[in-house]
Structures are given as C-alpha cells and as structure tokens.
Design an enzyme around this catalytic site. Structure first.
Site, PDB file in Angstrom:
ATOM      1  N   CYS A 152       0.829  -1.205   0.000  1.00  0.00           N
ATOM      2  CA  CYS A 152       0.000   0.000   0.000  1.00  0.00           C
ATOM      3  C   CYS A 152       0.861   1.252   0.000  1.00  0.00           C
ATOM      4  CB  CYS A 152      -0.923   0.023   1.215  1.00  0.00           C
ATOM      5  SG  CYS A 152      -2.210  -1.226   1.119  1.00  0.00           S
ATOM      6  N   HIS A 153       1.774   1.331   0.981  1.00  0.00           N
ATOM      7  CA  HIS A 153       2.598   2.529   1.066  1.00  0.00           C
ATOM      8  C   HIS A 153       4.077   2.206   1.218  1.00  0.00           C
ATOM      9  CE1 HIS A 153      -1.474   3.640   2.315  1.00  0.00           C
ATOM     10  NE2 HIS A 153      -1.255   4.700   1.552  1.00  0.00           N
TER      11      HIS A 153
END
Lengths: 188, 439, 282
Positions: A152-153
């Site tokens: 995701c990040h």
C-alpha cells in the site's frame, strides 16, 4: 393573595415552602436525568462485540505442516494472522541487527517464545494503515529485508517482522499466544 | 401562536438571541410545547395520551434502529438473527422485548387517544384536520406494525403476511396481480421480507412527519377540553410549560411503570407462541391470529360469511374492514351536533359506552378461533359498529337534547370545585379549583 | 349528501351482517357443529411447580444440570438444540474446563471441511460451537423417524402455550386411549406408529414415550431419577434454553420498577406543586 395561602391545605406558605417546592421540582427533573443516562448504557453497550463474536476470540493453529522458510496465513479475530517457520539463516539475520537502532526497538527473542525462536507469530496487519503485507505466501514479495512488504505505502519488515523502512510506525503486532503442544499454538 | 395572550419567547442570553435570529428553532419549540402555548386549564388525564403516543413512537424508533443493527433481512437468517440478538448481543433481549411490547403500548395509548377524541368530540369543527391527520397516522401505524410483525419470520409472521396480502387478492380482476406485486413473488419470501424491512424502517419517520402536521393543525384552534366550550379568555388557559409538561411527566412515569411490568415480567404475554416457531411454508398454524391490536378489524373481516349476489363474502369482508376505518374520516360530518363533549350529551354518552363494549367484544371475537359462537357474535357486533357511526350518530345529533353547557371553562371548573368541596378538589383531575376569593 | 351516503352504506353493511347472522344461526340450530375428538379429549397442561415460577423466581442450577443430562442422554439422539452453544452452559453453572470436556465428548460431531482435502468431514465440537444437529437435514430426519421431523428444542417452551408445563405434561402424559374415546369416536383410534397423548393438540404423537423407566438416567447428584423427576428437570432445562436471560431480565426489571416508582412519585409531587403555584397566581 395571602388569603389563598391560608386556604391551601398543603400549607406551602412562607420561604421554607418555596424552597421545599423548588427542591421537589429539581429532584424530579434530576431523577428523570439519571433515568435517561441509565437507559443510554444498554443502548451503547449493545454495539460492543456480542457473546458469539467473543467466543471466537481464540484460534488454534497446527504447526506440523509448516516447513522452515514457509509461512501460513490464517485468521485471528477476523484478521489475518501470519505464522512463520524461520530458517536458521533468517534467525541469524534478525539477531545480527542492533535492536537499539530500530524505529521500534525489539529483539527477535522478545518477539518469540523462549526456546521456540523459529516460530514467528504476528498479525498480518500493517501498522501503518492496516493493509495486509505480502511475504507470507509462496513467491510473494518479501521486501528489502526478507520479511514482509506492504504494497500500500511501501513498508518493509525484516525476518523478525520489525519495521525497517517505509511509513509504518511499529513492528507487526505479536498477539498473545501459547504453545499447547510442541506442534500447536493457541492464539488469544 | 393561537391566542393573543400567549407568552412571547424573549431570549436573554446573547447566544440564544443569536440562535433565534439565525434559526428560530427554540422559538418554535417554545410556542409548540413550551410556555408559549396556552392550553385550557381543565384538561383531565385523558389528554395525556397524545404526548404518551409521542413517547411510544420514540421508544419504537430508538429500539427499532438498534434491532436493525443486528437483524438480517433474509429468510435464511431472519429468525436466527433475532434469536442471536436475544441471546448474544449485550442487552439484546431488552431491545427486542422493548420493541415488541412497545408496539403494543403504542397502540394502547393511541386507542385511548382516539376514544378520548370520540367521547369529547375532538373531531368536530374547527379541529377536523387534526382528526383526519390523526387517522392518517393510525393507518401508517397499522401498516408499520403489520410489516414489523413479518420480520421475525416466525410462523405467525409468515402466515400473517400471506393472509393480509391475500386480502388484496380478493379484489376482482386486479387482485391477484396486486398480491403478487406486493409480495414480489407468489408467496412471502426473500423479496417480501426485504421490502417489508425497508418500509418498516421508513414509515415511522413518515409517522413522525405527519405528527408534526397533526400538532401544527392542533395549534391553529388550540387544544379542546372536557367541556367542549371554547377558550374565552386568559383566565381559561395555562401555559403548556410548566403546567402540562409536569402533568405529562407524571403520566409518562405511570406509562413507563406499566410498560416495564409487561416488558420485564411478561414479555411474551401479548405475543403468540407460534411466532417462536420458524416460518414453514408447508404447515399452517392451527389458529392464525394477528396481533391483538388488529383483532376488532379481523373480527369484522371474518364476520361476512354469505355472498351478496355477485359479491363474494371474502370481498365483502375486505371491503367492510377497510370501510370500518375509512368511515372515521367522515365522522366530523356525520356527527352534526354542535355540542362537542359527551358529558353534555346524555344519549350520545350511552351509545359511546355501547361502542366501547362493542369494540371490546369485536376484539375478543377477532382473537378467538373462527368457530361458533364467535362468528355469530362478531356479526352482531360488526353490524352495531357500522350502525353506530353511519346511522345512529347522525340520528342522535339530530334528535338529542343536550344538557346546558357551562358559560366558560373557568365557570365549569368553579362549579366542579363547589360540588366536590374544598378538601378533595384534586388539581390532578385537571379541574384546578379557583381560589375562593376570586369568585 | 355525506349523511345520506353513510346511511345507505351503514344500512347495507349492518343489514347484510344481520342476514349473515340469521343464516349462520339457522344453520347452527338446525345442524349444530359436531364435537370433535380434540375438543372432547385434549387436555390443558398439568399444574406443575418450578423454582422459576412467579415474577421473581430463579432457576435451580442443580435441576438445570440434571435436565441437561436428560437432554444429553435421551432427547439429543433425535432433537437438535440449534440456538444454544456449548459456551452457553456456563449459564447453568458449568466452568470453562467442564464445558470444554462436555463439548469434546459430545456424541454428535460438528460438521466441518477437512482443511487438507476440502472434503466434508466432522470434528470434535469446541465451546464456541452450537450443539450439533443429530440429522444432517430435514429429509434425513424424516427418513429416520417414520416421516415425522423431530422439532428443534431450543425454543420449545416458548413456542407452545404454557410451554414448560406443556413439555412436562407431554412427557408424563402418554397413556392408552380411553375406552370412552373409542366408543364415541371409533374413527379416532390412534393410527399405527403414533402414540396417544391427551396433551398433544391432535392427541396422537409420532414420538414414542422417551422417558419410560425410573432410573433411565443416573443422576450425579444422587437425586432419584423417577420419570416424573426427569420430565420436570428436562422441562426446566428447556425453559432455560428458550429464555437464558430470564434472571437478568427479572433483576433488571425489579431495579427499573423501583427506580420508576420513586421517579413517578417525585413527578407527581412536582406536578402538584406546580399546579399549587397556579392557584396562588390566579
């Protein structure tokens, strides 16, 4: 109007009478207020987990089939749980790191059970915003430190599932668990 | 709002002044149910039931929203989701029983409210619109209650849904397509359950909206009172707050005590055991009965047993059942007596009591199995019901000689005070005695 | 206009109802409805006393445990208890370890999917599981029970009028058909495979008498297990399964009502005071 007070059978004349009457009105309103608050308690409490949800709050995991270097994904409290059988190399890599210099300082020994250092049990929930990191499944991206990688990040976790790079603030959470036998654990 | 001597809302604090300028909501409340609404001083306890009905609706909305949090509107899980709520959800049993018994209490207070209106002529000019809106609320309540009873998906839920939608099936030609359309299938199923749930959730808010109109319409002429004599001046009224808020507070306490007794100690007393059996489309319960508040209407429905030439008895029953409610919409124009209160109408009063007894008998027969002698009794009772409103009331209002009315509300209060004597003149009965030196 | 229309409608409905009444009354007098065998011989449940009777009664935990034993050793062979989980047994006084053992040793296993093969399989129940059903589905249940499906018992005492007494009466009510019944209703002879029981709505029940002999169950607490005692105990147990929150409900109710009585008394006094003030002002 004084004559009215004299005919009043309740005898509420005078200063004391006024005060007593105010008191009764205040008491009545306060009682209603207390009642309203008491009613709010069950109205709020009903949103807490129900008994059937709490009954499923522990998970038993059979470890026999997990070979060194493998990991499995299971569920605990309706969230992913990673159980990883570390290889000697992975243990050595994790132990080599100076825990004091990490973002969330912990050693592998602190994150596993005494004498069972090869069994790394963590929640599969990235401590950044709650995505499920990769690395437990066969052939998934394990990130730069050979543990888990959250796509995701871009948080990288090492072989002890400690945060090493990326935005996540904490290591992957180790839930409360215990060995029920040499090859089985009870989580929760 | 309604009388020139009504107190005016005058906010003192800068903040309340600021709010009043931007959004005069506190002013609205003040004029609707606060000190700004002058109310006849002689209201008796029968005037409590409007506020109590509002309280009952609030209980239903709060517990209902909570039940919806735990309910699964699917025929596979509906029954078990409610059992789960009763057993596992924190205080779930309380929410469920409060919602189920709350419906009964809502109907109890609304029926008392309606019969109060029937006795004291509250439906007469200038309050016809209040009465009509009240009937709309009553119809919405019946629809809501019916759909709510289907949701637990017990045997009575299922067969109730089947029988009630079957009523529409009695309409010639279009009946069956309408029934199929209502159910979204040929028998109650998932589609029916979902739409009933959706509408059951929606309608209470519609009811709340119509209640606002009901109160609005009431505030134009102001509240009626037990003498039926209109307010003549400031001496006839008291401000709603604190006089009637205090009285309604006491009324609410009594209501909640009775409600709690049923809710905590006999929660299934008004329910039917068969609804604890999960719906089974292949087996009908021995006696299908609706909830008690529908029994009088159910008795009228079943009272028609003989075809009228080309009209089948079944259709007649359906027409009569709807007519029994719809005729109330015409009541303001059927009862033409200029005297409102039943207290001053000796003949009307007798027939009013017969009507009460008649409705109780209808209710009893509606809850009884469809056997003799109950069918015969409900035929006589239904005949009286129609005759009462459509024949007897117009005739009475034509020929009855009413008793002399008091000159004003205050005068009636004074007379009552003199008759009863000083010591036992309870302000609690609404007849607030005037101090002796005032007369 | 309204009144003329109303008069006609009223005349129509009232008149037709009176005609219907006359038609019905003539039929009722000329051929009175025949009494049915159920009308004559069905009995209301017996009067039986329990510790949880009355508004403040409580469950007798020892009795519930005995009743559970009867359910386990007798009823559970055919009847499910699908809304009750093993963990719920904490409510009748078992501790965590005992519940775990009860679940583990339960004769019927919980259906599951084999984690390795994905095939249907069974496993030992755990406390979080609901009581497993004795039959996989209704077809299997009907096939094994002479076409009668044994009903689920979780809610039985709420799903029948006067349910606790009904269950007790049914269990102790099996008997031979009265000679009187055969004499007046020769067609009502109990069919093959059914059993006469006057407490059952249509008098003939598919379930064979389940509790037949004293001592059929050996109670751990030394209570003598007569048929009557076992029936009573299992009725109590099924009352608990239907309404496990009964005691919480009554406790909460008592507190609520005491509170409301005080609050209402205060509201009444406040109401009187406010109106007394009005008297002064007038």
């Amino acid at each position: 109007m004084a004559s009215v007070e004299h005919t009043d059978s309740q005898g509420l004349a005078g200063e004391d009478g006024v005060r007593r009457r105010d008191f009764i009105n205040i008491a009545a309103v306060s009682f209603a207020g207390v009642g309203a608050v008491a009613v709010v308690i069950p109205l709020v409490d009903q949103m807490n987990p129900s008994a059937d949800v709490l009954a499923l709050a522990s998970t038993e995991v059979d470890l026999t089939a997990i070979q060194p270097g493998q990991a499995i994904k299971t569920t605990f409290r309706a969230q992913p749980l990673f159980v990883r059988h570390l290889t000697e190399k992975e243990i050595a890599e994790a132990d080599k790191v100076d825990a004091g210099g990490l973002r969330d300082p912990q050693t592998l020994a602190e994150r596993t059970v005494d004498g069972k250092k090869q069994w790394l049990v963590t929640m599969g929930v990235c401590t950044h915003l709650g995505c499920v990191p990769l690395g437990a499944g066969e052939g998934e991206n394990k990130g730069e430190f050979g543990g888990y990688f959250c796509p995701c990040h871009g948080s990288h976790y090492d072989t002890a599932a400690r945060i090493r790079k990326g935005p996540a603030p904490k290591n992957l959470e180790v839930p409360k668990f215990a060995f029920t036998s040499d090859t089985a654990i009870l989580v929760g | 709002m309604s009388f020139p001597w009504a107190e005016h809302y005058t906010p003192k604090h800068p903040l309340t002044q600021w709010i009043d300028e931007k959004l005069p909501l506190p002013r609205l409340v003040y004029n609707a149910v606060g000190a700004g609404y002058p109310v006849p001083r002689n209201l008796n306890y029968f005037w409590n039931f409007g506020v109590l009905a509002g309280l009952a609706l609030m209980i239903q909305i709060v517990t209902g929203v909570i039940m919806a949090m735990h309910y699964g509107a699917n025929t596979l899980v509906a029954f078990s989701s409610i059992e789960q709520t009763m057993r596992d959800v924190n205080s779930g049993w309380l929410m469920r029983y409060a919602h189920a018994n709350g419906a009964s209490f809502f109907f109890i207070v609304v029926y008392l409210h309606i019969f109060r209106g029937l006795f004291y002529g509250s439906y007469k000019a200038p309050r016809e619109m209040v009465w009509l809106l009240g009937l709309v609320i009553f119809l919405l309540m019946m629809a809501t209650a019916f759909m709510g009873y289907v949701l637990p998906w017990g045997q009575m839920s299922y067969w109730g849904a089947k029988v009630i939608t079957g009523l529409f099936g009695a309409i010639p030609v279009v009946g069956e397509p309408i029934q199929t359309w209502l159910l979204g299938g040929f028998a109650p199923g998932n589609a029916s359950l979902n739409r009933f749930f959706s509408l059951h959730f929606l309608l209470p808010f519609v009811i709340a909206g119509v209640i606002i109109l009901h109160i609005w319409a009431l505030h134009i002429p102001g509240s009626s009172n037990p003498t039926g004599v209109e307010v003549k001046g400031p001496q006839d009224t008291v401000p709603f707050h604190p006089y009637y808020t205090a009285k309604d507070g006491f009324g609410a306490g009594v209501f909640l005590i009775l409600f709690s007794i049923l809710l905590f100690f006999a929660p299934n007393y008004l329910g039917h055991a068969d609804n604890y059996i999960e719906a089974n489309p292949l087996s009908t319960p021995a006696h299908i009965v609706p909830e008690w508040y529908f029994w009088p209407f159910y008795a009228i429905l079943r009272a028609f047993t003989v075809d009228f030439f080309f009209i089948p008895a079944k259709l007649l029953g359906v027409l009569a059942m709807f007519a029994s409610i719809l005729l109330l919409f015409f009541l303001p124009w059927l009862d033409t007596s200029p005297v409102r209160s039943g207290n001053y109408r000796p003949t009307f009063k007798k027939f009013w009591w017969i009507l009460i007894a008649d409705v109780v008998v209808l209710g009893y027969c509606g809850g009884a199995p469809a056997e003799e002698p109950y069918v015969m009794i409900s035929q006589i009772a239904s005949a009286y019901y129609f005759a009462h409103f459509l024949i007897i009331l117009p005739l009475i209002s034509r020929f009855e000689k009413p008793l002399p009315l008091p000159g004003s509300i205050t005068e009636s209060v004074l007379n009552r005070h003199n008759i009863k004597g000083e010591q036992d003149a309870l302000p609690g009965m609404g007849a607030d005695p005037q101090p002796s030196n005032a007369g | 206009m309204v009144r003329i229309g109303a008069f006609l409608v009223g005349l129509f409905f009232a008149g037709w109802l009176l005609i219907s009444f006359l038609v019905g009354a003539v039929a009722y007098v000329s051929e009175p409805p025949a009494k049915t065998v159920e009308h004559e011989f069905h009995k209301h449940p017996k009067d039986v006393e329990f510790s949880f009777d009355g508004p403040l009664g409580k469950f007798d935990r020892a009795q519930l445990q005995r009743g559970f034993q009867v359910f386990k050793e007798v009823c559970s062979a055919c009847h499910s208890l699908k809304f009750v989980a093993f963990r719920d047994l904490a409510g009748i006084g078992y501790n965590e370890a005992e519940i775990k053992a009860i679940a583990k040793q339960w004769a019927i296993k919980t259906p599951d999917v084999d984690p390795k093969t994905g095939e249907m399989s069974t496993r030992e129940p755990v406390p979080a599981d609901y009581f497993p059903k004795p039959f996989a589905n209704n077809v299997a249940a009907a096939a094994a029970n002479n076409n009668a499906i044994p009903p689920d018992l979780s809610l039985m005492t709420k799903a029948r009028h006067d349910g606790t007494a009904y269950v007790y009466s049914l269990l102790t009510g099996y008997q031979n058909q009265p000679a009187d019944l055969i004499k007046h209703f020769p067609d009502a002879k109990t069919p093959e495979g059914l059993h006469y029981n006057p407490y059952f709505p249509n008098l003939n029940l598919a379930m064979a008498p389940p509790l037949t002999a004293d001592g059929q169950v050996t109670y751990g607490d030394g209570t003598k297990s007569s048929v009557d005692q076992m029936s009573k105990d299992v009725s109590a147990f099924l009352t608990w399964t239907a309404e496990p929150k009964l005691e919480n409900r009554r406790r909460a109710g008592l507190a609520t009502i005491v509170f409301l009585l005080i609050a209402t008394a205060l509201a009444y006094m406040s109401y009187q005071n406010i109106w007394a003030d009005k008297k002064k002002a007038a």
